[in-house]
Structures are given as structure tokens and as C-alpha cells.
Design a protein around this motif. Structure first.
Motif, PDB file in Angstrom:
ATOM      1  N   GLY A 112       0.811  -1.199   0.000  1.00 12.23           N
ATOM      2  CA  GLY A 112       0.000   0.000   0.000  1.00 12.23           C
ATOM      3  C   GLY A 112       0.846   1.249   0.000  1.00 12.23           C
ATOM      4  O   GLY A 112       2.070   1.197  -0.171  1.00 12.23           O
ATOM      5  N   PRO A 113       0.222   2.414   0.220  1.00  9.25           N
ATOM      6  CA  PRO A 113       0.958   3.685   0.203  1.00  9.25           C
ATOM      7  C   PRO A 113       1.885   3.798   1.400  1.00  9.25           C
ATOM      8  O   PRO A 113       1.734   3.087   2.393  1.00  9.25           O
ATOM      9  CB  PRO A 113      -0.163   4.728   0.254  1.00  9.25           C
ATOM     10  CG  PRO A 113      -1.300   4.027   0.909  1.00  9.25           C
ATOM     11  CD  PRO A 113      -1.219   2.601   0.443  1.00  9.25           C
ATOM     12  N   PRO A 114       2.856   4.703   1.327  1.00  4.12           N
ATOM     13  CA  PRO A 114       3.820   4.850   2.423  1.00  4.12           C
ATOM     14  C   PRO A 114       3.201   5.465   3.660  1.00  4.12           C
ATOM     15  O   PRO A 114       2.158   6.111   3.607  1.00  4.12           O
ATOM     16  CB  PRO A 114       4.892   5.776   1.832  1.00  4.12           C
ATOM     17  CG  PRO A 114       4.156   6.578   0.815  1.00  4.12           C
ATOM     18  CD  PRO A 114       3.132   5.635   0.224  1.00  4.12           C
ATOM     19  N   ALA A 115       3.859   5.248   4.790  1.00  2.00           N
ATOM     20  CA  ALA A 115       3.467   5.872   6.049  1.00  2.00           C
ATOM     21  C   ALA A 115       4.552   6.851   6.432  1.00  2.00           C
ATOM     22  O   ALA A 115       5.710   6.462   6.562  1.00  2.00           O
ATOM     23  CB  ALA A 115       3.307   4.817   7.147  1.00  2.00           C
ATOM     24  N   ALA A 116       4.208   8.105   6.594  1.00  2.97           N
ATOM     25  CA  ALA A 116       5.200   9.115   6.965  1.00  2.97           C
ATOM     26  C   ALA A 116       5.363   9.114   8.464  1.00  2.97           C
ATOM     27  O   ALA A 116       4.443   9.423   9.198  1.00  2.97           O
ATOM     28  CB  ALA A 116       4.758  10.496   6.497  1.00  2.97           C
ATOM     29  N   GLN A 128       9.367  14.674  19.864  1.00  3.00           N
ATOM     30  CA  GLN A 128       8.085  14.194  19.370  1.00  3.00           C
ATOM     31  C   GLN A 128       8.346  13.326  18.150  1.00  3.00           C
ATOM     32  O   GLN A 128       8.136  13.699  17.008  1.00  3.00           O
ATOM     33  CB  GLN A 128       7.185  15.369  19.011  1.00  3.00           C
ATOM     34  CG  GLN A 128       6.695  16.097  20.238  1.00  3.00           C
ATOM     35  CD  GLN A 128       5.916  17.316  19.858  1.00  3.00           C
ATOM     36  OE1 GLN A 128       6.466  18.366  19.678  1.00  3.00           O
ATOM     37  NE2 GLN A 128       4.626  17.153  19.730  1.00  3.00           N
ATOM     38  N   ARG A 129       8.827  12.132  18.399  1.00  4.25           N
ATOM     39  CA  ARG A 129       9.299  11.289  17.312  1.00  4.25           C
ATOM     40  C   ARG A 129       8.165  10.823  16.411  1.00  4.25           C
ATOM     41  O   ARG A 129       8.404  10.384  15.311  1.00  4.25           O
ATOM     42  CB  ARG A 129      10.048  10.090  17.893  1.00  4.25           C
ATOM     43  CG  ARG A 129      11.375  10.471  18.533  1.00  4.25           C
ATOM     44  CD  ARG A 129      12.120   9.248  18.986  1.00  4.25           C
ATOM     45  NE  ARG A 129      11.482   8.602  20.105  1.00  4.25           N
ATOM     46  CZ  ARG A 129      11.756   8.862  21.381  1.00  4.25           C
ATOM     47  NH1 ARG A 129      12.620   9.808  21.685  1.00  4.25           N
ATOM     48  NH2 ARG A 129      11.157   8.217  22.347  1.00  4.25           N
ATOM     49  N   LEU A 130       6.918  10.896  16.895  1.00  6.30           N
ATOM     50  CA  LEU A 130       5.809  10.376  16.107  1.00  6.30           C
ATOM     51  C   LEU A 130       4.957  11.486  15.513  1.00  6.30           C
ATOM     52  O   LEU A 130       3.880  11.225  15.000  1.00  6.30           O
ATOM     53  CB  LEU A 130       4.945   9.444  16.979  1.00  6.30           C
ATOM     54  CG  LEU A 130       5.655   8.163  17.400  1.00  6.30           C
ATOM     55  CD1 LEU A 130       4.808   7.383  18.384  1.00  6.30           C
ATOM     56  CD2 LEU A 130       5.986   7.298  16.208  1.00  6.30           C
ATOM     57  N   ARG A 172      -1.676   2.020  20.998  1.00 12.97           N
ATOM     58  CA  ARG A 172      -3.038   1.543  21.193  1.00 12.97           C
ATOM     59  C   ARG A 172      -3.812   1.393  19.881  1.00 12.97           C
ATOM     60  O   ARG A 172      -4.856   0.755  19.848  1.00 12.97           O
ATOM     61  CB  ARG A 172      -3.808   2.493  22.129  1.00 12.97           C
ATOM     62  CG  ARG A 172      -3.244   2.523  23.552  1.00 12.97           C
ATOM     63  CD  ARG A 172      -3.342   1.154  24.219  1.00 12.97           C
ATOM     64  NE  ARG A 172      -2.703   1.162  25.524  1.00 12.97           N
ATOM     65  CZ  ARG A 172      -1.480   0.730  25.770  1.00 12.97           C
ATOM     66  NH1 ARG A 172      -0.751   0.228  24.789  1.00 12.97           N
ATOM     67  NH2 ARG A 172      -0.969   0.773  26.982  1.00 12.97           N
ATOM     68  N   THR A 173      -3.315   1.991  18.802  1.00 10.99           N
ATOM     69  CA  THR A 173      -4.013   1.894  17.511  1.00 10.99           C
ATOM     70  C   THR A 173      -3.225   1.095  16.490  1.00 10.99           C
ATOM     71  O   THR A 173      -3.538   1.133  15.297  1.00 10.99           O
ATOM     72  CB  THR A 173      -4.302   3.300  16.946  1.00 10.99           C
ATOM     73  OG1 THR A 173      -3.057   4.000  16.747  1.00 10.99           O
ATOM     74  CG2 THR A 173      -5.174   4.098  17.892  1.00 10.99           C
ATOM     75  N   VAL A 209       0.498  11.055  10.034  1.00 12.87           N
ATOM     76  CA  VAL A 209       1.425   9.947  10.298  1.00 12.87           C
ATOM     77  C   VAL A 209       0.767   8.622   9.941  1.00 12.87           C
ATOM     78  O   VAL A 209       1.283   7.868   9.119  1.00 12.87           O
ATOM     79  CB  VAL A 209       1.886   9.947  11.771  1.00 12.87           C
ATOM     80  CG1 VAL A 209       2.795   8.752  12.047  1.00 12.87           C
ATOM     81  CG2 VAL A 209       2.631  11.243  12.091  1.00 12.87           C
ATOM     82  N   ALA A 210      -0.382   8.324  10.547  1.00  9.59           N
ATOM     83  CA  ALA A 210      -1.089   7.083  10.241  1.00  9.59           C
ATOM     84  C   ALA A 210      -1.788   7.135   8.885  1.00  9.59           C
ATOM     85  O   ALA A 210      -2.221   6.115   8.366  1.00  9.59           O
ATOM     86  CB  ALA A 210      -2.108   6.766  11.341  1.00  9.59           C
ATOM     87  N   ARG A 211      -1.898   8.360   8.328  1.00  6.84           N
ATOM     88  CA  ARG A 211      -2.499   8.541   6.999  1.00  6.84           C
ATOM     89  C   ARG A 211      -3.940   8.057   6.952  1.00  6.84           C
ATOM     90  O   ARG A 211      -4.364   7.365   6.028  1.00  6.84           O
ATOM     91  CB  ARG A 211      -1.665   7.826   5.927  1.00  6.84           C
ATOM     92  CG  ARG A 211      -0.238   8.322   5.801  1.00  6.84           C
ATOM     93  CD  ARG A 211      -0.197   9.701   5.177  1.00  6.84           C
ATOM     94  NE  ARG A 211       1.174  10.145   4.931  1.00  6.84           N
ATOM     95  CZ  ARG A 211       1.494  11.283   4.329  1.00  6.84           C
ATOM     96  NH1 ARG A 211       0.545  12.094   3.932  1.00  6.84           N
ATOM     97  NH2 ARG A 211       2.748  11.616   4.161  1.00  6.84           N
ATOM     98  N   ARG A 212      -4.711   8.448   7.971  1.00  6.70           N
ATOM     99  CA  ARG A 212      -6.134   8.132   7.996  1.00  6.70           C
ATOM    100  C   ARG A 212      -6.930   9.423   7.862  1.00  6.70           C
ATOM    101  O   ARG A 212      -6.608  10.424   8.507  1.00  6.70           O
ATOM    102  CB  ARG A 212      -6.516   7.468   9.323  1.00  6.70           C
ATOM    103  CG  ARG A 212      -6.058   6.041   9.510  1.00  6.70           C
ATOM    104  CD  ARG A 212      -6.792   5.086   8.597  1.00  6.70           C
ATOM    105  NE  ARG A 212      -8.232   5.119   8.729  1.00  6.70           N
ATOM    106  CZ  ARG A 212      -8.961   4.141   9.276  1.00  6.70           C
ATOM    107  NH1 ARG A 212      -8.359   3.069   9.764  1.00  6.70           N
ATOM    108  NH2 ARG A 212     -10.272   4.214   9.319  1.00  6.70           N
TER     109      ARG A 212
END
Length: 396
Positions: A112-116, A128-130, A172-173, A209-212
Motif C-alpha cells: 500500500g501507500p507509504p506511512a510518513a 516528538q518522534r511520532l 493503542r491503535t 502519520v497514520a495517513r487516515r
């Protein structure tokens, strides 16, 4: 490239580690002997100048973290996947990949597409690494950082809290398919959002980040804060982020995927949890404070009568009983709960967090008996969340 899905997945994993594009790996659907093991999350970290991979083994009531060098990490993953775990989701800056073994034993692989995601950071630095670099605009607008990206004077604890909260969200997600259709916008509400720090962070984690796709609502009673947060959201082009004036009680019932309520005072936390349960929220995240409701009801068991003459012990017991009942009532309502320290007491005294993930399990007598036994031990007859849920603490 091998046509075998597992071999292709491991090839993609190895290539992402070699070229530096690896961001995160989640292994799920465990098949081993540990009944309470939920999943394994792997992330890159920097330890004393050396690149390592952090393995977070997530159990029902605890997390176990172990660090491994790259070669050892890849070997261990290859041994686990297909044997100990039947699902894997790889996130890289180039693409994502999902490997599954169906109930009949047939493997499948989808790209699928990348996750940034942000790059690995040192353990001892409050980064804030995420959150992506683009988060700097609202962090600066809300006074958390300066124009150069440095943490503003007096905001180190808030900066650290934001980073920790986003880390918790990521854990958690991480379960594949937790929210169902990946193309459906997630509905998220942050109750009593205050100045909106964590509301903005929640939006950026899911959207960037999660691209949702997301619809995030921050609910706050004070109109000046609502107006300022909406101004910053518009100025920084945060689509799908809106702040509204109101209280938890004023919110209409509507479906939610995530409900957040941090530091809602006393029974407001119960109101938020009940709202999340009624909305069938997949994830509920609360950090309670000022647990006053149960203190007048506490009846000391004989063995505790002496210590509980002291006010400080009464206060701590009231906090424990309140949050323990909340966690148990969530479990009775069909949620898997975790209770842990949010931020060290070095930074804030309001440091207990409860997270609850909906598992669709119907209420059962064993869970109900556990709630009632704890209430009876301390002489608790009424509690706000129990009343919201129509749960009788003193009988069936």
C-alpha cells in the motif's frame, strides 16, 4: 524476487532496514502459548549512538520492551512470523506492506501507500518522534516551541506530555483493522480539550502519520479557548479539525471511533467514559483527576481502619477505588482495559491513564461479580459511571 508471500515480505522488510526507510512493524494474531499476548511492535531507536530496534511485546496488562541490533532483529522477526504470529504490517517511508495467514493456512501479501513517520530518536531526549515536521506550525502558535523549533521556556513538561500521548496513541491503535475500513474518516472527540495541545497532536498523528482521514472535534467550555484553537486550526490548514463550545453532558449522541478525556475533574471522567461507551467508541483514553465522589462513602475494612484514619491514605484509597471501578466497569461493558502511568510524577501528579479498546464482548456475570466484590470491600454503594451504565453495585 521469490513468489512466496512470506519471503517477499521479509525481503521488503530487510530492504527497508538496509536503506533506512523502515518506520514500524506490527506483528499480530499471536499463536503461541502466552494467552495474554496481543501483539509485538518493532521500532528503530538510537541507543548511545548505535542504531537498535525496540521490540515492545504488548500483553493484556503489561508491556515488555527489549532492544536488538539490526541483524539480530531481522533474524528474530523471520523466526516469529508465520510461526508465532499470523499477521504483520510493515510501515516504511516508501510503502506499506501487510502479510496475513488466513484460517486455512494460506498466506497473502498486499502493498500500500507509504506511512510518513519521524526518524528514530535517542531514548533520553524528549522529542516528538511520532509527529511530522509540519506539526511545528501549531506547536509554535500555541507557544510550545519557538520559531527555531526549540522548546519554549516553561513548556518542557507540556512538550514531553504531547510526545508521550502520541506514543500511547501509536501503540493503542497499532492493531491491524482496529477501525475497519481504512478509507472511512475516523470520528474523534477530545472532551474538555483546554488549550488544544493534545487535540492538534491527535489530528496530526492520525491524518499525517497514520495517513487516515479524520474528523477531530475538541470540546471546551471556555469560548476564548475555542476561538483561539479554531483560529490556529484555520491558520495552519488543519482540515477535519474543529473546536466547539460545550460540555460532555451537552454533546449529542453520535458514533465515535476514539474518545479522549484528559484530566476531566472528578465525575466528569465518568461522564466521558459513559459517552464513549454509548457511542460505541473503539478506543477510549482518559486520564482522571480529583477523584472526590467516593471518599465520603469509604468504609474501612477492619484491617485498614487504623491507616485510613489519616486523610492522605483516605485520598489515595479513594483514587484507587474510583479508577479501579472504572476499569472494571469498562471490562464488564466489553472493553479491554489498561491502567498505567501517563507521565512521571516528576512532571505532573495527575499521571494515571486508563485506555480501553472495544472487543464486542457482552457483559458477563464474572465481570459483574468482580465489580461488586470490590465495591462491597470498601462499602461503596453508588458510583457515577455505574449509574450511567445502569449497573447496581449492591446487587444483581
Amino acid at each position: 524476487m521469490s513468489p512466496d508471500p512470506l519471503a517477499r515480505f521479509l525481503d521488503a522488510l530487510g530492504a527497508s532496514v538496509a536503506d533506512g526507510s523502515f518506520a514500524k512493524l506490527t506483528l499480530a494474531r499471536p499463536t503461541g502459548s502466552e494467552a495474554d499476548l496481543k501483539n509485538l511492535i518493532v521500532r528503530p531507536v538510537e541507543l548511545r549512538g548505535s542504531r537498535q530496534f525496540s521490540f515492545v511485546w504488548r500483553h493484556a496488562t503489561r508491556d515488555v520492551t527489549k532492544n536488538h541490533p539490526p541483524a539480530e532483529a531481522l533474524t528474530q522477526i523471520a523466526q516469529l512470523l508465520g510461526r508465532e504470529f499470523h499477521s504483520a504490517h510493515l510501515f516504511t517511508s516508501e510503502r506499506s506492506a501487510q502479510f496475513e495467514i488466513d484460517p486455512k493456512g494460506s498466506p497473502t501479501l498486499h502493498f500500500g501507500p507509504p506511512a510518513a513517520t519521524a526518524s528514530a530518536g535517542a531514548h533520553d531526549q524528549p522529542k516528538q518522534r511520532l509527529l511530522p515536521r509540519e506539526s511545528q506550525d501549531w506547536l509554535q502558535s500555541l507557544g510550545v516551541t519557538t520559531a527555531t523549533g526549540a522548546v519554549a521556556s516553561g513548556m518542557a513538561d507540556k512538550h514531553r506530555q504531547i510526545a508521550k500521548f502520541v506514543e500511547i496513541l501509536s501503540h493503542r491503535t497499532a492493531e491491524p483493522g482496529l477501525f475497519g475500513d481504512a478509507n472511512r474518516p475516523l470520528e474523534i472527540a477530545d472532551m474538555g480539550c483546554g488549550k488544544g495541545y493534545l487535540t492538534f497532536a491527535t489530528h496530526d498523528y492520525f491524518a499525517r502519520v497514520a495517513r487516515r482521514p479524520v474528523h477531530v472535534r475538541g470540546i471546551e467550555l471556555r469560548p476564548k479557548l475555542v476561538a483561539e484553537c479554531n483560529r490556529v486550526a484555520r491558520a495552519t490548514h488543519r482540515e477535519g479539525l474543529l473546536f466547539e463550545e460545550g460540555t460532555i453532558a451537552s454533546q449529542a449522541s453520535r458514533p465515535l471511533d476514539v474518545l479522549i478525556a484528559l484530566h476531566a475533574c472528578d465525575t466528569a471522567t465518568d461522564d466521558a467514559i459513559a459517552h464513549g461507551i454509548a457511542a460505541k467508541a473503539v478506543l477510549i483514553v482518559v486520564a482522571p483527576c480529583c477523584q472526590k465522589e467516593l471518599r465520603p462513602q469509604l468504609t474501612a475494612p477492619p484491617v485498614l481502619a487504623g491507616p485510613l484514619r489519616h486523610g492522605i491514605f483516605q485520598e489515595r484509597h479513594a483514587e484507587f477505588v474510583t479508577d479501579a471501578l472504572r476499569a472494571l466497569l469498562l471490562e464488564w461493558a466489553g472493553y479491554e482495559t489498561k491502567v498505567f502511568e501517563f507521565i512521571s510524577t516528576e512532571h505532573t501528579a495527575k499521571n494515571t491513564m486508563i485506555t480501553a479498546t472495544r472487543r464486542h464482548s457482552p457483559p458477563d456475570d464474572n465481570a459483574a461479580n468482580t465489580v461488586r466484590d470490590l465495591a462491597a470491600f470498601y462499602g461503596i454503594r453508588e458510583q457515577r459511571l455505574a449509574r450511567h451504565l445502569g449497573f447496581a453495585l449492591t446487587g444483581k
